[in-house]
Motif scaffolding. Structure first.
Motif, PDB file in Angstrom:
ATOM      1  N   ILE A 227       0.993  -1.246   0.112  1.00 19.10           N
ATOM      2  CA  ILE A 227       0.147  -0.131  -0.050  1.00 19.10           C
ATOM      3  C   ILE A 227       0.776   1.344   0.036  1.00 19.10           C
ATOM      4  O   ILE A 227       1.714   1.241   0.789  1.00 19.10           O
ATOM      5  CB  ILE A 227      -0.953   0.065   1.290  1.00 19.10           C
ATOM      6  CG1 ILE A 227      -1.840  -1.103   1.138  1.00 19.10           C
ATOM      7  CG2 ILE A 227      -1.846   1.281   1.243  1.00 19.10           C
ATOM      8  CD1 ILE A 227      -2.754  -1.210  -0.133  1.00 19.10           C
ATOM      9  N   PRO A 228       0.582   2.069  -0.859  1.00 19.88           N
ATOM     10  CA  PRO A 228       1.583   3.188  -0.910  1.00 19.88           C
ATOM     11  C   PRO A 228       1.318   4.144   0.135  1.00 19.88           C
ATOM     12  O   PRO A 228       0.280   4.485   0.872  1.00 19.88           O
ATOM     13  CB  PRO A 228       1.343   3.671  -2.281  1.00 19.88           C
ATOM     14  CG  PRO A 228      -0.106   3.485  -2.639  1.00 19.88           C
ATOM     15  CD  PRO A 228      -0.432   2.081  -1.859  1.00 19.88           C
ATOM     16  N   THR A 229       2.401   4.875   0.487  1.00 18.84           N
ATOM     17  CA  THR A 229       2.233   6.079   1.506  1.00 18.84           C
ATOM     18  C   THR A 229       3.123   7.370   0.725  1.00 18.84           C
ATOM     19  O   THR A 229       3.872   7.102  -0.194  1.00 18.84           O
ATOM     20  CB  THR A 229       3.203   5.760   2.774  1.00 18.84           C
ATOM     21  OG1 THR A 229       4.580   5.845   2.566  1.00 18.84           O
ATOM     22  CG2 THR A 229       2.620   4.261   3.202  1.00 18.84           C
ATOM     23  N   ASP A 231       5.577   8.539   1.566  1.00 15.01           N
ATOM     24  CA  ASP A 231       7.269   8.204   1.614  1.00 15.01           C
ATOM     25  C   ASP A 231       7.447   7.008   0.503  1.00 15.01           C
ATOM     26  O   ASP A 231       8.660   6.825   0.351  1.00 15.01           O
ATOM     27  CB  ASP A 231       7.636   7.928   2.935  1.00 15.01           C
ATOM     28  CG  ASP A 231       7.835   9.098   3.882  1.00 15.01           C
ATOM     29  OD1 ASP A 231       8.242  10.057   3.421  1.00 15.01           O
ATOM     30  OD2 ASP A 231       7.506   8.860   4.972  1.00 15.01           O
ATOM     31  N   SER A 232       6.452   6.518  -0.299  1.00 15.33           N
ATOM     32  CA  SER A 232       6.863   5.500  -1.290  1.00 15.33           C
ATOM     33  C   SER A 232       7.589   6.383  -2.291  1.00 15.33           C
ATOM     34  O   SER A 232       7.601   7.506  -2.590  1.00 15.33           O
ATOM     35  CB  SER A 232       5.701   5.009  -1.906  1.00 15.33           C
ATOM     36  OG  SER A 232       4.656   4.194  -0.658  1.00 15.33           O
ATOM     37  N   VAL A 233       8.157   5.467  -3.479  1.00 14.54           N
ATOM     38  CA  VAL A 233       8.754   6.150  -4.396  1.00 14.54           C
ATOM     39  C   VAL A 233       7.506   6.681  -5.596  1.00 14.54           C
ATOM     40  O   VAL A 233       7.513   7.646  -6.060  1.00 14.54           O
ATOM     41  CB  VAL A 233       9.708   5.197  -5.189  1.00 14.54           C
ATOM     42  CG1 VAL A 233      10.271   5.625  -6.505  1.00 14.54           C
ATOM     43  CG2 VAL A 233      11.043   4.808  -4.320  1.00 14.54           C
ATOM     44  N   LYS A 234       6.787   5.705  -5.751  1.00 12.95           N
ATOM     45  CA  LYS A 234       5.546   5.974  -6.749  1.00 12.95           C
ATOM     46  C   LYS A 234       4.298   5.212  -6.047  1.00 12.95           C
ATOM     47  O   LYS A 234       4.373   4.191  -5.346  1.00 12.95           O
ATOM     48  CB  LYS A 234       5.889   5.234  -8.031  1.00 12.95           C
ATOM     49  CG  LYS A 234       6.879   5.949  -8.949  1.00 12.95           C
ATOM     50  CD  LYS A 234       6.900   5.830 -10.385  1.00 12.95           C
ATOM     51  CE  LYS A 234       7.678   6.498 -11.316  1.00 12.95           C
ATOM     52  NZ  LYS A 234       7.272   7.952 -11.037  1.00 12.95           N
ATOM     53  N   ALA A 235       3.333   5.757  -6.466  1.00 11.56           N
ATOM     54  CA  ALA A 235       2.027   5.142  -6.003  1.00 11.56           C
ATOM     55  C   ALA A 235       1.505   4.687  -7.590  1.00 11.56           C
ATOM     56  O   ALA A 235       1.073   5.830  -8.418  1.00 11.56           O
ATOM     57  CB  ALA A 235       1.266   6.313  -5.455  1.00 11.56           C
ATOM     58  N   HIS A 236       0.672   3.551  -7.750  1.00  5.34           N
ATOM     59  CA  HIS A 236       0.103   3.006  -8.739  1.00  5.34           C
ATOM     60  C   HIS A 236      -1.361   2.660  -8.458  1.00  5.34           C
ATOM     61  O   HIS A 236      -1.683   2.253  -7.486  1.00  5.34           O
ATOM     62  CB  HIS A 236       0.683   1.962  -9.361  1.00  5.34           C
ATOM     63  CG  HIS A 236       2.009   2.048  -9.830  1.00  5.34           C
ATOM     64  ND1 HIS A 236       2.769   2.497 -10.796  1.00  5.34           N
ATOM     65  CD2 HIS A 236       3.425   1.873  -8.600  1.00  5.34           C
ATOM     66  CE1 HIS A 236       4.093   2.286 -10.715  1.00  5.34           C
ATOM     67  NE2 HIS A 236       4.588   1.939  -9.597  1.00  5.34           N
ATOM     68  N   TYR A 237      -2.187   3.263  -9.529  1.00  2.22           N
ATOM     69  CA  TYR A 237      -3.667   3.121  -8.983  1.00  2.22           C
ATOM     70  C   TYR A 237      -4.399   2.576 -10.230  1.00  2.22           C
ATOM     71  O   TYR A 237      -4.136   2.708 -11.364  1.00  2.22           O
ATOM     72  CB  TYR A 237      -4.307   4.508  -8.752  1.00  2.22           C
ATOM     73  CG  TYR A 237      -3.906   5.092  -7.543  1.00  2.22           C
ATOM     74  CD1 TYR A 237      -4.312   4.753  -6.329  1.00  2.22           C
ATOM     75  CD2 TYR A 237      -2.548   6.086  -7.418  1.00  2.22           C
ATOM     76  CE1 TYR A 237      -4.290   5.577  -5.188  1.00  2.22           C
ATOM     77  CE2 TYR A 237      -2.445   6.649  -6.283  1.00  2.22           C
ATOM     78  CZ  TYR A 237      -3.006   6.369  -5.088  1.00  2.22           C
ATOM     79  OH  TYR A 237      -2.423   6.963  -3.829  1.00  2.22           O
ATOM     80  N   ALA A 238      -5.613   1.829  -9.846  1.00  2.00           N
ATOM     81  CA  ALA A 238      -6.577   1.536 -11.076  1.00  2.00           C
ATOM     82  C   ALA A 238      -7.920   1.913 -10.147  1.00  2.00           C
ATOM     83  O   ALA A 238      -8.089   1.490  -8.961  1.00  2.00           O
ATOM     84  CB  ALA A 238      -6.587  -0.086 -11.206  1.00  2.00           C
ATOM     85  N   PHE A 239      -8.716   2.498 -10.898  1.00  2.00           N
ATOM     86  CA  PHE A 239     -10.045   2.931 -10.450  1.00  2.00           C
ATOM     87  C   PHE A 239     -10.934   2.726 -11.623  1.00  2.00           C
ATOM     88  O   PHE A 239     -10.936   2.253 -12.738  1.00  2.00           O
ATOM     89  CB  PHE A 239     -10.112   4.562 -10.553  1.00  2.00           C
ATOM     90  CG  PHE A 239      -9.042   5.220  -9.534  1.00  2.00           C
ATOM     91  CD1 PHE A 239      -9.514   5.235  -8.236  1.00  2.00           C
ATOM     92  CD2 PHE A 239      -8.037   5.712 -10.094  1.00  2.00           C
ATOM     93  CE1 PHE A 239      -8.780   6.171  -7.355  1.00  2.00           C
ATOM     94  CE2 PHE A 239      -7.000   6.085  -9.118  1.00  2.00           C
ATOM     95  CZ  PHE A 239      -7.262   6.458  -7.720  1.00  2.00           C
ATOM     96  N   ARG A 240     -12.082   2.537 -11.150  1.00  4.84           N
ATOM     97  CA  ARG A 240     -13.520   2.073 -11.995  1.00  4.84           C
ATOM     98  C   ARG A 240     -14.368   3.215 -12.146  1.00  4.84           C
ATOM     99  O   ARG A 240     -14.390   4.073 -11.096  1.00  4.84           O
ATOM    100  CB  ARG A 240     -14.049   0.778 -11.227  1.00  4.84           C
ATOM    101  CG  ARG A 240     -15.421   0.733 -12.117  1.00  4.84           C
ATOM    102  CD  ARG A 240     -15.230  -0.406 -13.234  1.00  4.84           C
ATOM    103  NE  ARG A 240     -14.746  -1.873 -12.494  1.00  4.84           N
ATOM    104  CZ  ARG A 240     -14.048  -2.584 -13.294  1.00  4.84           C
ATOM    105  NH1 ARG A 240     -13.683  -2.259 -14.510  1.00  4.84           N
ATOM    106  NH2 ARG A 240     -13.692  -3.816 -12.680  1.00  4.84           N
ATOM    107  N   ARG A 241     -14.837   3.746 -13.045  1.00  2.00           N
ATOM    108  CA  ARG A 241     -15.523   4.823 -13.437  1.00  2.00           C
ATOM    109  C   ARG A 241     -16.943   4.779 -12.701  1.00  2.00           C
ATOM    110  O   ARG A 241     -17.319   3.602 -13.092  1.00  2.00           O
ATOM    111  CB  ARG A 241     -15.829   5.139 -14.853  1.00  2.00           C
ATOM    112  CG  ARG A 241     -16.555   6.535 -15.195  1.00  2.00           C
ATOM    113  CD  ARG A 241     -17.057   6.396 -16.387  1.00  2.00           C
ATOM    114  NE  ARG A 241     -17.582   7.623 -17.038  1.00  2.00           N
ATOM    115  CZ  ARG A 241     -18.843   8.100 -16.867  1.00  2.00           C
ATOM    116  NH1 ARG A 241     -19.774   7.116 -16.431  1.00  2.00           N
ATOM    117  NH2 ARG A 241     -19.245   9.236 -17.161  1.00  2.00           N
ATOM    118  N   LYS A 242     -17.409   5.796 -11.811  1.00  2.00           N
ATOM    119  CA  LYS A 242     -18.742   5.629 -11.452  1.00  2.00           C
ATOM    120  C   LYS A 242     -19.645   6.019 -12.453  1.00  2.00           C
ATOM    121  O   LYS A 242     -19.358   6.913 -13.383  1.00  2.00           O
ATOM    122  CB  LYS A 242     -18.990   6.642 -10.210  1.00  2.00           C
ATOM    123  CG  LYS A 242     -18.128   5.987  -8.907  1.00  2.00           C
ATOM    124  CD  LYS A 242     -18.322   6.762  -7.757  1.00  2.00           C
ATOM    125  CE  LYS A 242     -17.587   6.448  -6.688  1.00  2.00           C
ATOM    126  NZ  LYS A 242     -17.797   7.480  -5.465  1.00  2.00           N
ATOM    127  N   GLY A 243     -20.956   5.593 -12.387  1.00  2.00           N
ATOM    128  CA  GLY A 243     -21.884   5.920 -13.509  1.00  2.00           C
ATOM    129  C   GLY A 243     -22.432   7.342 -12.944  1.00  2.00           C
ATOM    130  O   GLY A 243     -22.205   7.827 -12.049  1.00  2.00           O
TER     131      GLY A 243
END
Length: 243
Positions: A227-229, A231-243
């Motif tokens: 889980i990114p914080t 202080d992480s180097v990078k944060a990678h995300y995947a999201f679902r579009r809400k209707g």
């Protein structure tokens, strides 16, 4: 001068190997939207990500730099490439996946611009479509600012990149990348190409708050799969579009 006008010719030689990020994007699509047939990449640059995606088959890239797009056109001839601003574009269609990788969102140096980008992403995704992005954290930008300039020798010359960093009273990090490329010409002579490019560091909680009314979070990981914080180097995300 537009950003990357001079740096574009050396971008692929100087920047990180894109294989790992392309693999992460492909894996997220496979996990969360295996039926996807179309993908729009924002800030596609020289097309390094698009060139490494075996699917979806319908690929579109958008970037502000005509010089970067010219390189992408040679690298990914099957993709549709559009010159445009990722905070205010309207392509008149929707996509199964929108991706914004290589910390492209950080290059929007005002928080309002991040909000505008998310609006554009939401408007260009199908219902239930997938938004994949990564960001440089404020911790990583701070570390880069604390580090001495780094020097990288490549086939055509030498790159020197120096990052300055400052935190404002809102907790946002302002990063300035001074990029100098010494291109080897002949007989020990070099030509200097210089650009200064800004990045904005945003606390992850602030970024997540911007996404809450438009997207459902599916996945968030740092460079180590945790889980990114901030202080992480990078944060990678995947999201679902809400209707």
């Amino acid at each position: 001068m537009a950003a990357y006008e001079r740096f574009s010719a050396f971008y692929d030689e100087v920047m990180d190997d894109p294989d790992e990020r392309a693999a992460l994007v492909a894996a997220m699509i496979d996990r969360h939207h295996r039926q996807a047939t179309s993908l729009l990449e924002l800030g596609c640059g020289t097309g390094s990500l698009l060139a490494r995606l075996a699917f979806p088959p319908d690929l579109v890239g958008l970037d502000r730099s005509p010089e970067m797009l010219a390189i992408a056109a040679r690298k990914v001839p099957g993709a549709t490439l559009v010159e445009g601003d990722m905070t205010s574009f309207d392509l008149g269609r929707r996509f199964d996946v929108v991706a914004c990788i290589f910390d492209s969102i950080n290059h929007l140096t005002e928080l309002r611009s991040w909000d505008l980008l998310l609006d554009c992403v939401h408007g260009h995704l199908v219902d239930g479509g997938l938004f994949i992005c990564d960001i440089n954290t404020i911790g990583e930008l701070r570390r880069l600012g604390d580090d001495p300039a780094w020097v990288y020798d490549f086939e055509r010359g030498t790159a020197i990149i120096d990052v300055a960093y400052a935190l404002d009273d809102r907790g946002l990090g302002h990063s300035e990348w001074d990029i100098r490329i010494f291109e080897h010409i002949t007989g020990g002579r070099y030509e200097l190409h210089r650009e200064v490019i800004g990045e904005l560091g945003v606390p992850l909680a602030v970024f997540r708050a911007l996404t809450d009314d438009r997207f459902d979070l599916l996945e968030e990981v740092d460079q180590d799969g945790l889980i990114p914080t901030d202080d992480s180097v990078k944060a990678h995300y995947a999201f679902r579009r809400k209707g």
